[in-house]
Structures are given as structure tokens and as C-alpha cells.
Design a protein around this motif. Structure first.
Motif, PDB file in Angstrom:
ATOM      1  N   THR A   1     -29.387   6.408   6.897  1.00 45.38           N
ATOM      2  CA  THR A   1     -29.644   7.265   8.054  1.00 45.38           C
ATOM      3  C   THR A   1     -28.685   6.913   9.187  1.00 45.38           C
ATOM      4  O   THR A   1     -28.301   5.748   9.349  1.00 45.38           O
ATOM      5  CB  THR A   1     -31.093   7.122   8.569  1.00 45.38           C
ATOM      6  N   VAL A   2     -28.318   7.931   9.964  1.00 47.37           N
ATOM      7  CA  VAL A   2     -27.475   7.721  11.144  1.00 47.37           C
ATOM      8  C   VAL A   2     -28.033   8.538  12.300  1.00 47.37           C
ATOM      9  O   VAL A   2     -28.436   9.690  12.124  1.00 47.37           O
ATOM     10  CB  VAL A   2     -26.004   8.113  10.889  1.00 47.37           C
ATOM     11  N   GLN A   3     -28.090   7.924  13.473  1.00 41.48           N
ATOM     12  CA  GLN A   3     -28.536   8.639  14.662  1.00 41.48           C
ATOM     13  C   GLN A   3     -27.450   9.592  15.165  1.00 41.48           C
ATOM     14  O   GLN A   3     -27.749  10.638  15.751  1.00 41.48           O
ATOM     15  CB  GLN A   3     -28.912   7.642  15.760  1.00 41.48           C
ATOM     16  N   PHE A   4     -26.209   9.260  14.924  1.00 42.39           N
ATOM     17  CA  PHE A   4     -25.122  10.114  15.419  1.00 42.39           C
ATOM     18  C   PHE A   4     -24.961  11.357  14.537  1.00 42.39           C
ATOM     19  O   PHE A   4     -25.570  11.485  13.480  1.00 42.39           O
ATOM     20  CB  PHE A   4     -23.824   9.326  15.543  1.00 42.39           C
ATOM     21  N   HIS A   5     -24.138  12.287  15.010  1.00 44.83           N
ATOM     22  CA  HIS A   5     -23.936  13.584  14.346  1.00 44.83           C
ATOM     23  C   HIS A   5     -22.533  13.662  13.748  1.00 44.83           C
ATOM     24  O   HIS A   5     -21.594  14.086  14.423  1.00 44.83           O
ATOM     25  CB  HIS A   5     -24.100  14.733  15.346  1.00 44.83           C
ATOM     26  N   PRO A   6     -22.359  13.322  12.487  1.00 46.62           N
ATOM     27  CA  PRO A   6     -21.015  13.397  11.891  1.00 46.62           C
ATOM     28  C   PRO A   6     -20.456  14.808  11.835  1.00 46.62           C
ATOM     29  O   PRO A   6     -19.242  14.989  11.729  1.00 46.62           O
ATOM     30  CB  PRO A   6     -21.241  12.856  10.459  1.00 46.62           C
ATOM     31  N   GLU A   7     -21.325  15.820  11.914  1.00 46.87           N
ATOM     32  CA  GLU A   7     -20.876  17.208  11.790  1.00 46.87           C
ATOM     33  C   GLU A   7     -20.315  17.790  13.081  1.00 46.87           C
ATOM     34  O   GLU A   7     -19.671  18.857  13.075  1.00 46.87           O
ATOM     35  CB  GLU A   7     -22.032  18.090  11.305  1.00 46.87           C
ATOM     36  N   ILE A   8     -20.556  17.128  14.203  1.00 50.05           N
ATOM     37  CA  ILE A   8     -20.147  17.679  15.495  1.00 50.05           C
ATOM     38  C   ILE A   8     -18.663  17.425  15.742  1.00 50.05           C
ATOM     39  O   ILE A   8     -18.174  16.302  15.607  1.00 50.05           O
ATOM     40  CB  ILE A   8     -21.009  17.087  16.624  1.00 50.05           C
ATOM     41  N   THR A   9     -17.961  18.504  16.125  1.00 46.52           N
ATOM     42  CA  THR A   9     -16.533  18.438  16.413  1.00 46.52           C
ATOM     43  C   THR A   9     -16.255  19.106  17.759  1.00 46.52           C
ATOM     44  O   THR A   9     -17.156  19.681  18.382  1.00 46.52           O
ATOM     45  CB  THR A   9     -15.711  19.158  15.327  1.00 46.52           C
ATOM     46  N   ALA A  10     -14.987  19.078  18.156  1.00 50.86           N
ATOM     47  CA  ALA A  10     -14.590  19.712  19.413  1.00 50.86           C
ATOM     48  C   ALA A  10     -14.859  21.211  19.411  1.00 50.86           C
ATOM     49  O   ALA A  10     -14.960  21.828  20.470  1.00 50.86           O
ATOM     50  CB  ALA A  10     -13.109  19.436  19.671  1.00 50.86           C
ATOM     51  N   ALA A  11     -15.013  21.808  18.235  1.00 44.74           N
ATOM     52  CA  ALA A  11     -15.226  23.253  18.137  1.00 44.74           C
ATOM     53  C   ALA A  11     -16.510  23.696  18.824  1.00 44.74           C
ATOM     54  O   ALA A  11     -16.632  24.862  19.230  1.00 44.74           O
ATOM     55  CB  ALA A  11     -15.242  23.690  16.670  1.00 44.74           C
ATOM     56  N   VAL A  12     -17.496  22.790  18.946  1.00 47.10           N
ATOM     57  CA  VAL A  12     -18.768  23.166  19.575  1.00 47.10           C
ATOM     58  C   VAL A  12     -18.958  22.482  20.928  1.00 47.10           C
ATOM     59  O   VAL A  12     -20.065  22.461  21.455  1.00 47.10           O
ATOM     60  CB  VAL A  12     -19.963  22.849  18.647  1.00 47.10           C
TER      61      VAL A  12
END
Length: 222
Positions: A173-184
């Protein structure tokens, strides 16, 4: 005669977002597993674990401690325990991190919103191969006590239990969001008050977590 299984691993992305305006983070995560089947857990869908090779639990703007008014949360905690029992590789992201630890007896509390790139201390774990220590964080809740048999594998200054791994089951599990990029970024500013400093998305390679998890699923299946 026994039927031959497909050469591709069977993956399920369990979506847990309750706010239609915030579905974009689930969409971004699901796009990293284009051959996976998406499961709308909030709407009552459930993954068929009999053929599951791997499961990913998304983030959500819901809180784990809202189970009294969101009965599906207790169902997802039960799902986590079944995934552990079956030893099906599982990756929990943000809310997925929280619900997995809560399912195993851990504690989740509201700690105030963090919405920025943070520096994390990543353990030497195959999930983090090639992952830089700067990662996107967007959350108001945090795991303050990990679940039973969950070891801390990521820590950050604002959240000491920033990622966990089960000692005997293939659960990360990870608390951070690996899917989030500068695009959003603009949506993050509007929805969560995202702060861009002191790091840049050029410093981020968190999406390697998904590639690494896929590799771990494939290796276990073989």
C-alpha cells in the motif's frame, strides 16, 4: 481436461470514488492498466477473486471511518482480508492504503489536507525499483497505526506511515498517488489547493510503481 489459462494476468481495478467530479484520479490509475477490468465498488460491483491474479484499490474522497453511512467500506475491508487469505497480489493507493490497514486492525485519522509533491523515504522493495523519492500526495486522512503484520515501507515527514507491506501476503500500500501527473495540476489546485513548490513533476517517477506491481503479479502467476 483442464482448460488453459490466458497468457495475460487477470487484473481488477477497484474504483472507490464517491464524488463524480473527482473520478479523474481513478481514470488516471485505470489508464495504467488498460487490460484490467474496472470494478465500481461503490455501485455494488465486486471482483470475482476466483480468477484474479492481481487487484488494485484506488483512492477516494470518502473516509475509512465513514463506514456507518457508507456500508460498502466494511465490504471493502472484508475484501482486503479475503485477498490476504487468498494471497492475491494487491496494491492499495491512498484510500486503498488506508482501507487495507484499517481492515487489518490499523488506525486511520484525519490529519489535515496535504496536496503537494513531497519527499518520501522509500524502502528497498521491488515495488519501488526506479522510483524517485519525490511523490504526489493528496490526502486529508492518514494511517497512524499500521494494520497487523503490516510493515512500514514508506515514510514522509508529515505521515510516518506513508506506505506498508504485509509480512506474509503480497499486499502493498502507498499513501501517495503514483497516477497523478502535471496533466491534472489545474484540477488539483481547484479541488484540493495544490501547492507546486518546492518540487517539480520533472522530479517524479512514481508511476513506475504500477509497472513494478504488474511485474510482481506476472512473476507470481508464473
Amino acid at each position: 481436461m483442464t482448460a488453459l489459462r490466458s497468457t495475460a494476468s487477470t487484473l481488477y481495478v477497484v474504483r472507490s470514488e464517491v464524488d463524480p467530479d473527482c473520478e479523474y484520479h481513478c481514470d488516471a490509475l485505470a489508464s495504467r492498466f488498460p487490460d484490467a477490468t474496472e470494478i465500481d465498488f461503490v455501485a455494488g460491483e465486486r471482483p470475482p477473486l476466483e480468477d484474479a491474479d492481481g487487484v488494485v484499490l484506488t483512492g477516494s474522497t470518502a473516509a475509512v471511518y465513514e463506514a456507518d453511512r457508507r456500508p460498502w467500506i466494511a465490504d471493502q475491508e472484508a475484501l482486503v482480508r479475503e485477498l490476504v487469505d487468498r494471497k492475491i497480489p494487491t496494491l492499495g493507493v491512498c484510500f486503498g492504503h488506508q482501507v487495507a490497514n484499517a481492515a487489518l486492525g490499523g488506525t486511520v485519522e484525519n490529519v489535515g489536507t496535504t496536496a503537494t509533491l513531497v519527499e518520501a523515504d522509500l524502502a528497498d522493495d521491488p515495488l519501488f525499483e526506479g522510483v524517485a523519492p519525490v511523490v504526489p500526495a493528496v490526502h486529508g486522512d492518514a494511517v497512524t497505526e499500521p494494520g497487523e503484520e503490516m510493515d512500514v515501507i514508506v515514510a514522509a515527514d508529515h505521515a510516518p506511515v506513508f506506505g506498508t507491506r504485509h509480512r506474509s501476503a503480497p499486499l502493498w500500500t502507498v499513501q501517495f498517488h503514483p497516477e497523478i501527473t502535471a496533466a491534472v495540476r489545474d484540477r488539483l489546485v481547484e479541488d484540493f489547493g495544490w501547492e507546486s513548490k518546492p518540487f517539480s513533476f520533472d522530479d517524479v517517477s512514481a508511476d513506475r510503481v504500477f509497472e513494478n506491481f504488474r511485474t510482481l503479479v506476472d512473476e507470481r502467476r508464473e
